[in-house]
Write a protein that holds these residues in place. Sequence first.
Motif, mmCIF file in Angstrom:
data_model
loop_
_atom_site.group_PDB
_atom_site.id
_atom_site.type_symbol
_atom_site.label_atom_id
_atom_site.label_comp_id
_atom_site.label_asym_id
_atom_site.label_seq_id
_atom_site.Cartn_x
_atom_site.Cartn_y
_atom_site.Cartn_z
ATOM 1 N N SER A 45 0.822 -1.210 0.000
ATOM 2 C CA SER A 45 0.000 0.000 0.000
ATOM 3 C C SER A 45 0.857 1.262 0.000
ATOM 4 C CB SER A 45 -0.936 0.014 1.209
ATOM 5 O OG SER A 45 -0.202 0.140 2.420
ATOM 6 N N VAL A 46 2.175 1.091 0.180
ATOM 7 C CA VAL A 46 3.101 2.222 0.224
ATOM 8 C C VAL A 46 3.825 2.357 -1.111
ATOM 9 C CG1 VAL A 46 5.196 3.143 1.303
ATOM 10 C CG2 VAL A 46 3.442 2.038 2.710
ATOM 11 N N THR A 47 3.850 3.577 -1.631
ATOM 12 C CA THR A 47 4.613 3.874 -2.840
ATOM 13 C C THR A 47 5.906 4.574 -2.437
ATOM 14 O OG1 THR A 47 2.618 4.126 -4.183
ATOM 15 C CG2 THR A 47 4.640 5.118 -5.028
ATOM 16 N N PRO A 48 7.059 4.001 -2.745
ATOM 17 C CA PRO A 48 8.323 4.660 -2.386
ATOM 18 C C PRO A 48 8.404 6.065 -2.986
ATOM 19 C CG PRO A 48 8.711 2.391 -3.066
ATOM 20 C CD PRO A 48 7.275 2.693 -3.380
ATOM 21 N N ALA A 49 8.955 6.988 -2.217
ATOM 22 C CA ALA A 49 9.104 8.369 -2.691
ATOM 23 C C ALA A 49 10.376 8.511 -3.517
ATOM 24 C CB ALA A 49 9.135 9.323 -1.501
ATOM 25 N N GLY A 50 10.356 9.452 -4.443
ATOM 26 C CA GLY A 50 11.555 9.772 -5.214
ATOM 27 C C GLY A 50 11.983 8.707 -6.198
ATOM 28 N N ILE A 51 11.034 7.980 -6.767
ATOM 29 C CA ILE A 51 11.376 6.922 -7.725
ATOM 30 C C ILE A 51 11.964 7.525 -8.999
ATOM 31 C CG2 ILE A 51 10.449 5.084 -9.190
ATOM 32 C CD1 ILE A 51 8.297 4.627 -7.076
ATOM 33 N N VAL A 52 13.072 6.953 -9.443
ATOM 34 C CA VAL A 52 13.683 7.334 -10.723
ATOM 35 C C VAL A 52 13.762 6.085 -11.590
ATOM 36 C CG1 VAL A 52 15.736 8.201 -11.887
ATOM 37 C CG2 VAL A 52 15.014 9.215 -9.714
ATOM 38 N N LEU A 53 13.228 6.176 -12.795
ATOM 39 C CA LEU A 53 13.211 5.031 -13.709
ATOM 40 C C LEU A 53 13.949 5.384 -14.987
ATOM 41 C CD1 LEU A 53 10.286 2.666 -14.516
ATOM 42 C CD2 LEU A 53 11.427 3.838 -16.401
ATOM 43 N N THR A 54 14.844 4.501 -15.399
ATOM 44 C CA THR A 54 15.558 4.669 -16.664
ATOM 45 C C THR A 54 15.434 3.394 -17.486
ATOM 46 O OG1 THR A 54 17.648 3.940 -15.661
ATOM 47 C CG2 THR A 54 17.205 6.318 -15.708
ATOM 48 N N ILE A 55 15.559 3.550 -18.791
ATOM 49 C CA ILE A 55 15.467 2.425 -19.721
ATOM 50 C C ILE A 55 16.817 2.215 -20.383
ATOM 51 C CG2 ILE A 55 14.268 1.459 -21.720
ATOM 52 C CD1 ILE A 55 12.386 1.953 -19.411
ATOM 53 N N THR A 56 17.326 0.988 -20.310
ATOM 54 C CA THR A 56 18.570 0.636 -20.987
ATOM 55 C C THR A 56 18.348 -0.667 -21.750
ATOM 56 O OG1 THR A 56 19.376 -0.539 -19.010
ATOM 57 C CG2 THR A 56 20.004 1.783 -19.248
ATOM 58 N N GLY A 57 19.396 -1.151 -22.383
ATOM 59 C CA GLY A 57 19.286 -2.401 -23.121
ATOM 60 C C GLY A 57 19.326 -2.181 -24.620
ATOM 61 N N GLN A 58 19.305 -3.282 -25.363
ATOM 62 C CA GLN A 58 19.529 -3.227 -26.804
ATOM 63 C C GLN A 58 18.470 -2.438 -27.562
ATOM 64 O OE1 GLN A 58 19.407 -7.516 -27.664
ATOM 65 N NE2 GLN A 58 17.381 -7.271 -28.586
ATOM 66 N N ASP A 59 17.246 -2.371 -27.036
ATOM 67 C CA ASP A 59 16.167 -1.690 -27.757
ATOM 68 C C ASP A 59 15.631 -0.474 -27.004
ATOM 69 O OD1 ASP A 59 16.079 -3.524 -29.978
ATOM 70 O OD2 ASP A 59 15.145 -4.975 -28.631
ATOM 71 N N ALA A 60 16.446 0.103 -26.130
ATOM 72 C CA ALA A 60 15.992 1.238 -25.318
ATOM 73 C C ALA A 60 15.534 2.411 -26.177
ATOM 74 C CB ALA A 60 17.110 1.682 -24.380
ATOM 75 N N ASP A 61 16.156 2.597 -27.335
ATOM 76 C CA ASP A 61 15.797 3.731 -28.199
ATOM 77 C C ASP A 61 14.413 3.586 -28.813
ATOM 78 O OD1 ASP A 61 16.929 1.528 -29.666
ATOM 79 O OD2 ASP A 61 16.967 2.818 -31.437
ATOM 80 N N LYS A 62 13.830 2.390 -28.737
ATOM 81 C CA LYS A 62 12.514 2.138 -29.328
ATOM 82 C C LYS A 62 11.379 2.300 -28.317
ATOM 83 C CE LYS A 62 14.403 -1.239 -32.644
ATOM 84 N NZ LYS A 62 15.809 -1.180 -32.167
ATOM 85 N N ILE A 63 11.696 2.676 -27.087
ATOM 86 C CA ILE A 63 10.704 2.714 -26.010
ATOM 87 C C ILE A 63 10.305 4.150 -25.680
ATOM 88 C CG2 ILE A 63 10.232 2.071 -23.617
ATOM 89 C CD1 ILE A 63 10.491 -0.291 -25.550
ATOM 90 N N TYR A 64 8.984 4.351 -25.499
ATOM 91 C CA TYR A 64 8.426 5.657 -25.146
ATOM 92 C C TYR A 64 7.441 5.496 -23.993
ATOM 93 C CZ TYR A 64 10.275 7.563 -29.525
ATOM 94 O OH TYR A 64 11.104 7.966 -30.537
ATOM 95 N N GLU A 65 7.203 6.585 -23.276
ATOM 96 C CA GLU A 65 6.081 6.623 -22.337
ATOM 97 C C GLU A 65 4.806 6.598 -23.173
ATOM 98 O OE1 GLU A 65 2.968 8.179 -19.803
ATOM 99 O OE2 GLU A 65 3.820 9.331 -21.449
ATOM 100 N N ILE A 66 3.703 6.101 -22.613
ATOM 101 C CA ILE A 66 2.500 5.815 -23.390
ATOM 102 C C ILE A 66 1.951 7.039 -24.125
ATOM 103 C CG2 ILE A 66 0.900 6.226 -21.484
ATOM 104 C CD1 ILE A 66 0.683 3.414 -24.139
#
Length: 249
Positions: free
Chosen positions: A52-73
Amino acid sequence: MKILKKATFLLFATVLLASSCTSPTQDIKIVIDTNVIKYSSLIHITDAADPSVTPAGIVLTITGQDADKIYEISGKKNFTVSGGIITIGVAPSTTPTVDKPVKINVNITAPGYTPVTQAIEFNPGVMQQVNNINLLKIGSPPVVTPPVVTPPTPVVLTPITFNFIGICVNKSNFELRPSIYIFYRETGSATAFQYLGYMDKGQITASLVMGKKYDFEMTYASVNYIVTETIAQTAYTEKVTLGDICNSF
């Protein structure tokens, strides 16, 4: 910041034009379908010891072979997590194949928590997926799975159909039909939002309890929207007032 070309979205806009003697723009209704990114993944991040708790200050990054093909919705390269929720997806110009699925790594950090890297793979035919990621506080022991408890007698559930429409206060002729993931909880309860399902072009059917009041939460372009409804019938049209995202259309 990279943004998918607005023309991509406009290809999915349906314009309904009614003839008018006074003005060529009178009675025009513009309907935007957000189902441009076909392969998507909902990422739901919670505290491992207390979901029920959402951690504060979450930072998300995308890496890997196809990272350049990924977008937020919403079509942006801005991976801001809001309320522990973000939906990412594969660019419309890329289609996963059996021989070449789209592979990425999702890296998540938050102050006081052990960093997590999770591999995500997009395969042909699997249009939606849900990835629940639990963050463990630094120094905490591993989470022990609680014993199985026999659930109480289930309540009677009724299929309820929802049609969610995004509107802009400064654009009366505009409608947004979101194709995104949605969460819910009983209004006034202390429980966390739970995953309800994926709505296609704003429509979703879910099994709920008649007479109960629910909060429905959806996240688009890093903004959380909540709609509350008391279930008294089997079909609803819910209008969601959008904010700054209206300036993108």
